[in-house]
Enzyme design. Structure first.
Site, PDB file in Angstrom:
ATOM      1  N   CYS A   2       0.779  -1.185  -0.135  1.00  0.00           N
ATOM      2  CA  CYS A   2       0.181   0.010   0.023  1.00  0.00           C
ATOM      3  C   CYS A   2       0.946   1.234  -0.156  1.00  0.00           C
ATOM      4  O   CYS A   2       1.904   1.202   0.559  1.00  0.00           O
ATOM      5  CB  CYS A   2      -0.929   0.001   1.085  1.00  0.00           C
ATOM      6  SG  CYS A   2      -2.141  -1.373   1.486  1.00  0.00           S
ATOM      7  N   ARG A  27       5.157  -0.884  -4.468  1.00  0.00           N
ATOM      8  CA  ARG A  27       5.083  -1.339  -3.229  1.00  0.00           C
ATOM      9  C   ARG A  27       3.944  -2.265  -3.388  1.00  0.00           C
ATOM     10  O   ARG A  27       3.569  -3.148  -2.502  1.00  0.00           O
ATOM     11  CB  ARG A  27       4.475  -0.035  -2.383  1.00  0.00           C
ATOM     12  CG  ARG A  27       5.455   0.762  -2.038  1.00  0.00           C
ATOM     13  CD  ARG A  27       4.980   1.925  -1.219  1.00  0.00           C
ATOM     14  NE  ARG A  27       4.479   1.423   0.111  1.00  0.00           N
ATOM     15  CZ  ARG A  27       5.358   1.555   1.026  1.00  0.00           C
ATOM     16  NH1 ARG A  27       6.605   1.801   0.980  1.00  0.00           N
ATOM     17  NH2 ARG A  27       4.830   1.055   2.428  1.00  0.00           N
ATOM     18  N   TRP A  76      -3.498  -2.649  -1.202  1.00  0.00           N
ATOM     19  CA  TRP A  76      -3.360  -4.078  -1.303  1.00  0.00           C
ATOM     20  C   TRP A  76      -4.282  -4.675  -0.524  1.00  0.00           C
ATOM     21  O   TRP A  76      -4.401  -4.485   0.798  1.00  0.00           O
ATOM     22  CB  TRP A  76      -1.939  -4.483  -1.036  1.00  0.00           C
ATOM     23  CG  TRP A  76      -1.279  -5.729  -1.387  1.00  0.00           C
ATOM     24  CD1 TRP A  76      -1.140  -6.217  -2.503  1.00  0.00           C
ATOM     25  CD2 TRP A  76      -1.284  -6.739  -0.696  1.00  0.00           C
ATOM     26  NE1 TRP A  76      -0.870  -7.543  -2.629  1.00  0.00           N
ATOM     27  CE2 TRP A  76      -0.623  -7.758  -1.329  1.00  0.00           C
ATOM     28  CE3 TRP A  76      -1.408  -7.150   0.871  1.00  0.00           C
ATOM     29  CZ2 TRP A  76      -0.459  -9.200  -0.966  1.00  0.00           C
ATOM     30  CZ3 TRP A  76      -1.118  -8.354   1.280  1.00  0.00           C
ATOM     31  CH2 TRP A  76      -0.719  -9.328   0.366  1.00  0.00           C
ATOM     32  N   ASN A 102      -2.670   2.539   6.027  1.00  0.00           N
ATOM     33  CA  ASN A 102      -2.022   1.210   5.992  1.00  0.00           C
ATOM     34  C   ASN A 102      -2.101   0.448   6.920  1.00  0.00           C
ATOM     35  O   ASN A 102      -1.955   1.027   8.011  1.00  0.00           O
ATOM     36  CB  ASN A 102      -0.440   1.660   5.620  1.00  0.00           C
ATOM     37  CG  ASN A 102      -0.287   1.975   3.949  1.00  0.00           C
ATOM     38  OD1 ASN A 102      -1.458   2.048   3.341  1.00  0.00           O
ATOM     39  ND2 ASN A 102       0.933   2.487   3.718  1.00  0.00           N
ATOM     40  N   GLY A 103      -1.987  -0.818   6.856  1.00  0.00           N
ATOM     41  CA  GLY A 103      -2.024  -1.665   8.191  1.00  0.00           C
ATOM     42  C   GLY A 103      -3.248  -2.563   8.487  1.00  0.00           C
ATOM     43  O   GLY A 103      -4.034  -2.617   7.448  1.00  0.00           O
ATOM     44  N   GLU A 484      17.287 -18.629  -3.505  1.00  0.00           N
ATOM     45  CA  GLU A 484      16.745 -17.284  -4.081  1.00  0.00           C
ATOM     46  C   GLU A 484      16.328 -17.362  -5.411  1.00  0.00           C
ATOM     47  O   GLU A 484      15.489 -16.697  -5.826  1.00  0.00           O
ATOM     48  CB  GLU A 484      17.953 -16.332  -3.572  1.00  0.00           C
ATOM     49  CG  GLU A 484      17.916 -15.043  -4.223  1.00  0.00           C
ATOM     50  CD  GLU A 484      16.613 -14.222  -3.718  1.00  0.00           C
ATOM     51  OE1 GLU A 484      16.255 -13.129  -4.291  1.00  0.00           O
ATOM     52  OE2 GLU A 484      16.198 -14.558  -2.613  1.00  0.00           O
ATOM     53  N   LYS A 488      12.945 -15.702  -7.085  1.00  0.00           N
ATOM     54  CA  LYS A 488      12.805 -14.808  -8.046  1.00  0.00           C
ATOM     55  C   LYS A 488      12.244 -15.315  -9.334  1.00  0.00           C
ATOM     56  O   LYS A 488      11.361 -14.550  -9.930  1.00  0.00           O
ATOM     57  CB  LYS A 488      14.423 -14.490  -8.566  1.00  0.00           C
ATOM     58  CG  LYS A 488      15.228 -13.761  -7.895  1.00  0.00           C
ATOM     59  CD  LYS A 488      14.657 -12.223  -7.927  1.00  0.00           C
ATOM     60  CE  LYS A 488      14.730 -11.682  -6.421  1.00  0.00           C
ATOM     61  NZ  LYS A 488      14.095 -12.405  -5.439  1.00  0.00           N
ATOM     62  N   GLU A 491       8.298 -15.488  -8.140  1.00  0.00           N
ATOM     63  CA  GLU A 491       7.773 -14.262  -8.089  1.00  0.00           C
ATOM     64  C   GLU A 491       7.212 -13.438  -9.325  1.00  0.00           C
ATOM     65  O   GLU A 491       6.179 -12.909  -9.344  1.00  0.00           O
ATOM     66  CB  GLU A 491       9.022 -13.228  -7.465  1.00  0.00           C
ATOM     67  CG  GLU A 491       8.948 -13.588  -5.744  1.00  0.00           C
ATOM     68  CD  GLU A 491       9.968 -12.549  -5.238  1.00  0.00           C
ATOM     69  OE1 GLU A 491       9.985 -12.023  -4.324  1.00  0.00           O
ATOM     70  OE2 GLU A 491      11.042 -12.408  -5.847  1.00  0.00           O
ATOM     71  N   HIS A 507      14.732 -38.516  -1.194  1.00  0.00           N
ATOM     72  CA  HIS A 507      13.742 -38.934  -0.106  1.00  0.00           C
ATOM     73  C   HIS A 507      12.172 -38.335  -0.427  1.00  0.00           C
ATOM     74  O   HIS A 507      11.724 -38.162   0.579  1.00  0.00           O
ATOM     75  CB  HIS A 507      14.299 -38.069   1.353  1.00  0.00           C
ATOM     76  CG  HIS A 507      15.620 -38.819   1.590  1.00  0.00           C
ATOM     77  ND1 HIS A 507      15.608 -39.817   2.275  1.00  0.00           N
ATOM     78  CD2 HIS A 507      17.242 -38.240   1.517  1.00  0.00           C
ATOM     79  CE1 HIS A 507      17.095 -40.263   2.762  1.00  0.00           C
ATOM     80  NE2 HIS A 507      17.659 -39.164   2.153  1.00  0.00           N
ATOM     81  N   LYS A 607       6.152  -4.586  -1.953  1.00  0.00           N
ATOM     82  CA  LYS A 607       7.558  -4.524  -1.609  1.00  0.00           C
ATOM     83  C   LYS A 607       7.898  -4.560  -0.424  1.00  0.00           C
ATOM     84  O   LYS A 607       8.756  -5.339   0.206  1.00  0.00           O
ATOM     85  CB  LYS A 607       7.991  -3.009  -2.458  1.00  0.00           C
ATOM     86  CG  LYS A 607       9.538  -2.900  -2.387  1.00  0.00           C
ATOM     87  CD  LYS A 607      10.260  -3.757  -3.141  1.00  0.00           C
ATOM     88  CE  LYS A 607      11.931  -3.340  -3.031  1.00  0.00           C
ATOM     89  NZ  LYS A 607      12.729  -4.491  -3.881  1.00  0.00           N
TER      90      LYS A 607
END
Length: 612
Positions: A2, A27, A76, A102-103, A484, A488, A491, A507, A607
């Protein structure tokens, strides 16, 4: 997550609000809106689902909206689906008060039920509208907006950054924060609030970082700040010294690609000032030799890519420091009754310095007596201010949601800290110390070599972009690096991708390998290269197609088994993940490009994650 922008001054507010929101698009959001007060039209609210451009087109870039006081928001979704009604700003029932938030307000349902009993009606499903209606309720009681805001803040539970305007206060913008970032931008005859300095940097470099529990009243002429007891307070101003062009694409098609190519310079800025006469010097670190010798356990706490930095660092730190290192997801740390005491060093890694899970974990570690060290990129951020010690990565602003240069600078800074602490403890031989430090200083040049030869990565991306499921395998540092690389890819390309320690294939995971499955095999960790090769043989025997990553000296050997090989320069094993991750970033980027994805703003992601 947001974005909030607010403006009070003498210019037309709406275009400024839209510009600020555009600078915070990275964001993550699914709807946008603005509220502006004018003398002739009162409170005007415009909001829409979808990209900011939809809102901008609706009001012709803000030209249609008169008024010099306003707030804007990119949302968001948390409470309620993404739609026009749930978008911010939210307006009180009588239409006098508009609020952006926000929150998360945790007790919103309890408050909503109370307001319903008083006859209040609601239009949206959001917790934010509950706060707006509660504010109107208290404002009608006391007829003083600042007092009403104070009553609301004492009533609600959870996290918030609020921007508020009221039709009865034509020249005032009110802001408040708790556990969600909010800054004040101070200009000449105009002032701003924002979630991020990128939103105001083109207007002012003079900012105030709000702390939890603080309330601010902004007018065109100045800023008045109050603590949670409503006592006036003075706050220092900070100067933002990075250039506005750092937050612009500079000719690149996407911020992510720009930031991948900025990594050599970002690493140079992080490493060079901390090396003097062949030694690592961390002037901002106040850890004495006596304290470090008494540390019995080290925790690394982080989320997402920063967690993967911790995974790489665990392998390096335990080998170099001979101390147990536990890597913890910040979202789990405070719920697992961690064994933290006054002999624990707890390191928190966060790009934004505002990650709510990481902030809560930091407070839990301090409560238990641990010594806290923050590794962050944003100066003056909440985590930086609350930790006992802080080291900055100096990566500059990172706009793309999928981190690249922030990850890389975190990684090299953790390597520098390991050398510094190992030197204090006497656990690193001088020859190895000198070699690692030399390779860290040489890293930017070697990264430039990697970036100068990206055609192979482009080709492999065009060859493999249509796979629906991809597996990354590796051992030791290669496994940590694979985490990572896999993140990437998933995402920004939306391909199902998982990373596994190669030895775990047998396994269970190997049951998923079938003819045509793409496996990205990482073989840059030379001590375990032969074992990594045996795992390549395993997946090839099941019909997998293998794209491998190896160092230049091992490329030919890897090519005997793998279908395709990407090579990177060789360096010391501690530093090798910093080189190896870059082709994985580029592979993810070019795969996403081939698939037509929104690379800088991938769906459902933000973000800075400032809610639990």
């Amino acid at each position: 997550m947001c974005g909030i922008i607010g403006y009070v001054g003498h210019q037309q507010a709406a275009p400024i609000l839209l510009d600020g929101l555009a600078r915070m698009e990275y964001r993550g959001y699914d709807s946008a809106g603005v509220a502006v007060r004018s003398e002739t039209k009162g409170l005007q609210v415009y909001k829409s689902k979808g990209r900011l451009q939809v809102l901008s087109d609706m009001i012709h870039g803000g030209a249609d909206v008169e008024g010099t006081l306003g707030i804007g928001h990119t949302r968001w979704a948390t409470h309620g689906e993404p739609n026009d009604i749930n978008a911010h700003p939210h307006v009180s029932e009588d239409g006098r008060i508009a609020m952006v938030h926000n929150g998360i307000i945790e007790n919103y349902m309890e408050i909503k039920q109370q307001l319903l009993r008083h006859g209040v009606t609601f239009k949206s499903e959001t917790d934010t509208e509950v706060a707006a209606q509660l504010l109107e309720f208290h404002y009608n009681e006391c007829h003083n907006m600042l007092e009403a805001v104070g009553r609301v803040l004492r009533r609600i539970e959870g996290s918030y950054a609020f921007g508020i305007i009221c039709a009865d206060y034509p020249n005032a913008l009110i802001a408040a924060r708790k556990d969600s970032p909010l800054i004040i931008g101070c200009g000449e005859n105009e002032n701003f609030i924002a979630s991020d300095v990128t939103a105001v940097i083109s207007h002012t470099r003079d900012v105030i970082y709000m702390e939890d529990g603080e309330i601010a009243v902004l007018t065109a002429e100045g800023v008045n700040l109050f603590n949670d007891e409503m006592d006036p307070i003075d706050k220092p101003h900070s100067h933002i010294d990075w250039d506005v062009s750092a937050a612009e694409k500079g000719g690149y098609p996407h911020f992510m690609l720009k930031e991948i190519f900025e990594q050599p310079e970002a690493i140079r800025k992080t490493v060079s000032p901390r090396v003097r006469e062949g030694r690592v010097v961390l002037d901002d670190l106040r850890l004495t030799k006596e304290y470090i010798q008494g540390v019995s356990r080290i925790f690394i706490v982080a989320c997402g890519s920063s967690y993967h930095v911790g995974m790489v660092s665990k392998y390096n730190w335990e080998r170099l420091l001979r101390r147990p290192v536990e890597v913890c997801l910040a979202s789990e740390f405070r719920y697992c009754d961690p064994l933290v005491d006054d002999h624990s060093l707890v390191i928190f890694i966060s790009q934004s310095g505002e990650t709510l899970d990481t902030m809560a974990a930091l407070r839990e570690a301090k409560r238990r007596g641990g010594r806290t060290l923050a590794v962050v990129n944003v100066v003056g951020s909440s985590i930086a201010r609350e930790a006992d010690d802080v080291l900055y990565t100096w990566a500059g602003p990172e706009i793309a949601v999928a981190t690249t240069k922030a990850y890389s600078t975190q990684l090299v800074l953790m390597d520098l800290i390991a050398l510094y602490l190992g030197d204090l403890l006497g656990t690193i031989e001088k020859t190895e110390y000198d070699t690692i430090l030399h390779e860290l200083e040489a890293l930017p040049e070697k990264l430039e070599r990697v970036l100068a030869s990206i055609e192979d990565v482009k080709y492999f991306a065009s060859r493999y972009f249509n796979h629906d499921s991809i597996f990354f395998i590796g051992r030791n540092l290669d496994y940590a690096m694979g985490l990572e690389g896999s993140l990437k890819l998933k995402e920004i390309s939306y391909i199902h991708s998982e990373a596994y320690a190669s030895g775990e294939l047998k396994h269970g995971t190997i049951s998923l390998i079938e003819p045509g499955t793409l496996v990205v095999a990482l073989g840059t960790y030379e001590p375990l290269f032969d074992k990594a090769m045996s795992n390549v043989v395993e997946v090839k025997a099941r019909g997998a197609e293998v794209l491998a990553l190896a160092t230049e000296p091992l490329k030919e050997k890897m090519a005997h088994t793998a279908d395709s090989v990407i090579a990177v320069p060789e360096t010391h094993p501690v530093v090798q993940p910093s080189l190896g991750v870059v082709p994985l970033q580029l592979f993810a980027y070019y795969v996403a490009l081939q698939r037509g994805c929104d690379i800088d703003k991938p769906r459902n992601l933000a973000k800075s994650v400032t809610v639990e």
